[in-house]
Design an enzyme around this catalytic site. Structure first.
Site, PDB file in Angstrom:
ATOM      1  N   LYS A 193       0.931  -4.974  11.654  1.00  0.00           N
ATOM      2  CA  LYS A 193      -0.222  -4.026  11.995  1.00  0.00           C
ATOM      3  C   LYS A 193      -0.667  -3.566  10.921  1.00  0.00           C
ATOM      4  O   LYS A 193      -0.606  -2.837   9.999  1.00  0.00           O
ATOM      5  CB  LYS A 193       0.291  -2.660  12.590  1.00  0.00           C
ATOM      6  CG  LYS A 193      -1.051  -1.982  13.331  1.00  0.00           C
ATOM      7  CD  LYS A 193      -0.955  -0.286  13.327  1.00  0.00           C
ATOM      8  CE  LYS A 193      -1.353   0.236  12.239  1.00  0.00           C
ATOM      9  NZ  LYS A 193      -2.756   0.275  12.018  1.00  0.00           N
ATOM     10  N   GLU A 267       7.914   3.390   2.262  1.00  0.00           N
ATOM     11  CA  GLU A 267       7.129   3.813   1.013  1.00  0.00           C
ATOM     12  C   GLU A 267       6.104   4.596   1.119  1.00  0.00           C
ATOM     13  O   GLU A 267       4.890   4.102   1.694  1.00  0.00           O
ATOM     14  CB  GLU A 267       6.579   2.139   0.424  1.00  0.00           C
ATOM     15  CG  GLU A 267       6.503   2.222  -0.832  1.00  0.00           C
ATOM     16  CD  GLU A 267       5.244   2.750  -1.511  1.00  0.00           C
ATOM     17  OE1 GLU A 267       5.313   3.762  -1.757  1.00  0.00           O
ATOM     18  OE2 GLU A 267       4.426   1.785  -1.608  1.00  0.00           O
ATOM     19  N   GLU A 399      -0.039  15.362  -3.530  1.00  0.00           N
ATOM     20  CA  GLU A 399      -0.791  14.159  -3.672  1.00  0.00           C
ATOM     21  C   GLU A 399      -2.093  14.042  -3.265  1.00  0.00           C
ATOM     22  O   GLU A 399      -2.531  14.406  -2.302  1.00  0.00           O
ATOM     23  CB  GLU A 399       0.100  12.926  -3.046  1.00  0.00           C
ATOM     24  CG  GLU A 399      -0.548  11.713  -3.194  1.00  0.00           C
ATOM     25  CD  GLU A 399       0.049  10.468  -2.472  1.00  0.00           C
ATOM     26  OE1 GLU A 399       0.428   9.418  -3.176  1.00  0.00           O
ATOM     27  OE2 GLU A 399       0.528  10.679  -1.430  1.00  0.00           O
TER      28      GLU A 399
END
Length: 495
Positions: A193, A267, A399
């Site tokens: 995907k 990840e 982040e």
């Protein structure tokens, strides 16, 4: 390959106009996920240049079924046979490199040199795992001493089965290669995907699969949004899910996998530190720090966005880094001198500008940038640096995924290590120092999966990639990336 121009070249129409964008069982199909379309935007102009009909939940099921049917024959191939297919994919990418570079520049807004690095990395990954695939057969049946002469033991490495691969938009084709290459090398079949923002480049893998005669069902591609990803995670024919992306989505992927008790590789995000030691060469440190936060416009999970510098050189270093930041040419692919492009998506642009606005409201000490580059249009952000950022401020802790750097100083190495490790993440880090042994000793103390010492962020296919803490689960690249798609089978028998 050396290139003498940053000017974009036209992307062939066949790569932009995809009436059939779902690849299942070796054939292209019209997406069933209408009536809404996926829109692909040139971030340097904020304009749509192509659309396509996404896949549907029903097509995910068809793709999973195709992968399941193909698995038996694919797992039975030799490592050498799989290696030949991987090298053929690498050759297909190489042949299409100019067009893929142009597409990366258009869809991601990357300067040419960044787009070329991406394609080269994808090619190198397939070539590396072709080498590893050739060695798998020789590792089968290794003897295990059981300490009992009446018994003998041996180990085998078996492919896990059909796998679901979900990739991000910041490095199209690269993170896909990191998953597809080891999965196929191991003998797994796959359903991919792609990101809904950068699907077009990923569809090239289907073109190449057909061109080289990859057996039908070994690689399937279903583009779409969250509904497609969710269906892939919950399909019972999928025996492992590998995901690259945000922590918020990663937690949902993990929860879905947990319901079925299947393995995941995640990840995820990072808030990586870069430590500048007192004896560091200032010029070298500036170059490494600048690349660590401004490459790809800071859209890297490994971006070293928290800079921790020795107090004794902090003023000199900050001044040099600001001077460097002000020299960075920000522009789109049509600017031959561009060194940093735009953010890739409107969503990310809005997020980063919101962070900059909040930093301004909170009175952070902005020593460079601090705003969108409105004169350019598109999704451009100025290279931004804040100094003396409080350790509890979101700019230091969260982040951002943009060209935004936060700086704090330290007086002792112990203090620097505490600052570096004072985060929920643990993906990457950098240490810059004049004494190699000292710098490496500091690197050993940082909680991160990959640490660079006195070098920019270079990633090779044979090195490990992945992190500790909230940065994810498992490792990609290297032999560890291959092992992520293999199960260990032990056989005990009468001698």
């Amino acid at each position: 390959m050396t290139t003498h121009s940053n000017q974009p070249t036209p992307v062939p129409a066949n790569l932009l106009q995809r009436d059939k964008a779902v690849y299942i069982n070796g054939s292209w199909h019209v997406g069933g996920g209408g009536p809404s379309h996926l829109a692909f935007v040139d971030p340097s102009k904020a304009t749509t240049f192509a659309t396509l009909i996404p896949g549907s939940v029903e097509q995910v099921a068809l793709a999973a079924e195709a992968a399941a049917r193909a698995f038996g024959a694919w797992r039975a191939t030799t490592g050498a046979e799989r290696a030949r297919n991987l090298r053929a994919i690498a050759s297909g990418l190489t042949k299409r490199k100019p067009d893929l570079v142009a597409l990366q520049m258009l869809n991601n807004g990357k300067p040419r040199f960044e787009a070329e690095i991406d394609i080269d990395d994808a090619i190198a990954t397939f070539e590396y795992y072709a080498d590893l695939a050739e060695g798998i057969d020789g590792q089968q049946g290794q003897t295990v001493d059981l300490g009992d002469t009446a018994l003998a033991g041996s180990t085998y490495f078996e492919p896990l089965g059909p796998v679901g691969l979900i990739v991000a938009w910041n490095f199209p084709m690269v993170t896909t290669a990191w998953k597809v290459a080891p999965a196929l090398a191991a003998g797994c079949t796959a359903v991919l995907k792609p990101s809904e923002f950068t699907t077009l480049a990923e569809l090239i893998y289907g073109d190449i699969a057909s061109e080289i005669g990859l057996p039908p069902g070994v690689l399937n591609i279903v583009p779409g949004g969250a509904d497609v990803g969710a269906a892939l995670c919950t399909d019972r024919r999928i025996r492992k899910v590998s995901f690259t992306g945000s922590n918020a989505t990663g937690s949902r992927v993990m929860a879905a996998a947990a319901n079925r008790i299947v393995p995941v590789s995640l990840e995820l995000g990072g808030k990586s530190p870069i430590i500048i030691l007192e004896d560091a060469d200032i010029d070298q440190a500036v170059e490494i720090a600048s690349a660590g936060i401004f490459f790809n416009c800071g859209q890297m999970c490994s971006a070293t966005s928290r800079l921790i510098v020795a107090a004794s050189i902090a003023d000199e270093f900050a001044a040099a880094l600001v001077a460097k930041a002000k020299l960075i040419v920000v522009g789109g692919p049509d600017n031959p001198d561009a060194q940093m492009g735009p953010l890739t998506t409107r969503e990310q642009f809005d997020k980063v500008t919101s962070v900059l606005n909040q930093a301004r409201t909170d009175g952070l000490n902005c020593i460079a940038g601090g705003a969108a580059d409105a004169a350019l249009g598109g999704f451009f952000i100025q290279p931004t640096i804040y100094r003396d950022v409080p350790a509890d401020h979101p700019v230091w802790r969260n982040e951002i995924f943009g060209p935004v750097l936060a700086i704090r100083s330290f007086r002792t190495v112990d203090e620097a290590v505490v600052l570096a490790n004072g985060t929920d993440f643990g993906l990457a880090a950098t240490v810059v120092g004049g004494d190699k042994d000292t710098a490496e000793a500091v690197a050993r103390r940082i909680d991160a999966g990959h640490v660079w010492v006195n070098t920019p962020q270079l990633i090779f296919p044979n090195t490990a990639w992945g992190g500790f803490k909230a940065s994810g689960i498992g490792r990609e690249l290297g032999p560890w990336g291959l092992a992520a798609y293999l199960g260990v089978k032990h056989m005990t028998r009468a001698a």
